[in-house]
Design an enzyme around this catalytic site. Structure first.
Site, mmCIF file in Angstrom:
data_model
loop_
_atom_site.group_PDB
_atom_site.id
_atom_site.type_symbol
_atom_site.label_atom_id
_atom_site.label_comp_id
_atom_site.label_asym_id
_atom_site.label_seq_id
_atom_site.Cartn_x
_atom_site.Cartn_y
_atom_site.Cartn_z
ATOM 1 N N ASN A 77 83.628 -38.218 23.705
ATOM 2 C CA ASN A 77 84.499 -38.270 24.885
ATOM 3 C C ASN A 77 84.819 -36.831 25.273
ATOM 4 O OD1 ASN A 77 86.529 -38.617 26.774
ATOM 5 N ND2 ASN A 77 88.090 -39.158 25.255
ATOM 6 N N TRP A 78 84.238 -36.400 26.377
ATOM 7 C CA TRP A 78 84.410 -35.008 26.781
ATOM 8 C C TRP A 78 85.751 -34.747 27.476
ATOM 9 C CZ3 TRP A 78 79.005 -33.262 29.115
ATOM 10 C CH2 TRP A 78 78.106 -33.086 28.060
ATOM 11 N N HIS A 90 91.896 -45.412 26.958
ATOM 12 C CA HIS A 90 92.078 -44.302 26.018
ATOM 13 C C HIS A 90 93.572 -43.989 25.943
ATOM 14 C CE1 HIS A 90 92.025 -40.218 24.423
ATOM 15 N NE2 HIS A 90 90.864 -40.536 23.895
ATOM 16 N N GLU A 148 95.171 -41.372 26.068
ATOM 17 C CA GLU A 148 95.652 -40.413 27.090
ATOM 18 C C GLU A 148 95.869 -41.122 28.426
ATOM 19 O OE1 GLU A 148 92.583 -37.477 26.457
ATOM 20 O OE2 GLU A 148 93.449 -37.072 24.490
ATOM 21 N N SER A 171 90.260 -36.826 15.547
ATOM 22 C CA SER A 171 89.888 -35.618 14.801
ATOM 23 C C SER A 171 88.677 -35.820 13.896
ATOM 24 C CB SER A 171 91.095 -35.084 14.020
ATOM 25 O OG SER A 171 92.140 -34.739 14.922
HETATM 26 C C1 PEP Z 1 89.351 -38.819 21.639
HETATM 27 O O1 PEP Z 1 89.454 -38.129 22.635
HETATM 28 O O2 PEP Z 1 89.076 -40.014 21.755
HETATM 29 C C2 PEP Z 1 89.554 -38.203 20.324
HETATM 30 C C3 PEP Z 1 89.496 -38.956 19.271
HETATM 31 O O3 PEP Z 1 89.792 -36.827 20.299
HETATM 32 P P1 PEP Z 1 89.681 -35.845 19.024
HETATM 33 O O4 PEP Z 1 88.370 -36.168 18.335
HETATM 34 O O5 PEP Z 1 89.675 -34.471 19.615
HETATM 35 O O6 PEP Z 1 90.844 -36.115 18.156
#
Ligand code: PEP
Length: 256
Positions: free
Chosen positions: A16-17, A102, A104, A220
């Protein structure tokens, strides 16, 4: 990749960019990434760029098995919905899948289980694979409400789906406290949540569809922790944010 042959569900490694990369940067990424994952047949690879880079990514991914996904979608086919993009526009642009709800989107842009549900249905109707995200916040986990939150999100986002529709979705368990924080859920914590979600799937749909549901872990994920996560039978892949922006890092995750 020991144990992969015995996996009944083909893993999915999705990037996921978020709001990163111009078209130019996306082309550079694919030029570096494609050769690094050319031999990877053990999993499906998905990249979700911003809307403006979808066409460039579809073009750049040609000749590979890498699927392109969008990061959101609206549920109507067309209309006076300024700023929105429809499922059939995504299909025409070459997307195979779309991330829905998501955290966010839930936290910053007012996504609800009800809107997620409409998006899931519209995506399915257009032939897209929804990658539906669920996950609890730190406060919810600390209050002991993880399962309650996951159940509410699961039931609300997947309301009124037929079992056949349900069989076409991918889920992503993304504990909000692990996203972009560098704090990963332990493989055991993630697997426990996945098991709970699979149990909900068995109750709401059929045991057979629950057994074939792919549940990705997100939060992460890095080259250093993917192996441990994938060693859990309940974890069917990863949804990767930050580490998917770098071709070498994302390829190392794909080739776990
Ligand atoms: C994501 O954006 O779905 C995500 C899991 O981000 P990150 O890997 O940076 O925690």
């Amino acid at each position: 990749m020991a144990g992969d042959a015995s996996r009944m569900r083909k893993p999915v490694i999705a990037g996921n960019w978020k709001m990163y990369k111009t078209q130019h940067e996306a082309r550079d990424f694919f030029a570096a990434f494609k050769p690094l994952v050319a031999a990877a047949t053990h999993c499906e690879i998905v990249v979700a760029p911003p809307f403006t880079a979808i066409a460039a990514c579809v073009e750049a991914a040609k000749g590979s098995t890498i699927g392109i996904a969008a990061q959101d979608v609206y549920w109507a086919n067309e209309g006076a919905f300024t700023g929105e993009v429809s499922p059939r526009m995504l299909v025409e642009a070459g997307c195979r899948a779309v991330i829905i709800a998501h955290s966010e989107r839930r936290q910053l842009f007012g996504e609800t289980d009800e809107s997620a549900n409409r998006k899931v249905k519209a995506a399915l109707a257009a032939g897209l694979t929804p990658i539906l995200c669920v996950g609890e916040t730190l406060a919810e986990r600390e209050a002991g409400n993880t399962q309650k939150v996951l159940e509410k999100q699961f039931r609300g986002s997947l309301a009124a789906l037929t079992p056949a529709e349900f069989s076409r979705i991918i889920m992503a368990y993304e504990p909000v406290w692990a996203i972009g924080t560098g704090r990963t859920a332990t493989p055991e914590i993630a697997a426990e949540a996945h098991k709970f979600l699979r149990g909900l799937a068995a109750n709401s749909f059929t045991a057979e569809y629950a057994a074939s549901l792919r549940i990705l872990y997100g939060g992460s994920v890095k080259p250093e922790n993917i192996k441990g996560l994938m060693a859990q039978a309940e974890i069917d892949g990863a949804l990767v944010g930050g580490a998917s922006l770098d071709a070498a890092q994302f390829a190392a995750i794909v080739n776990y």
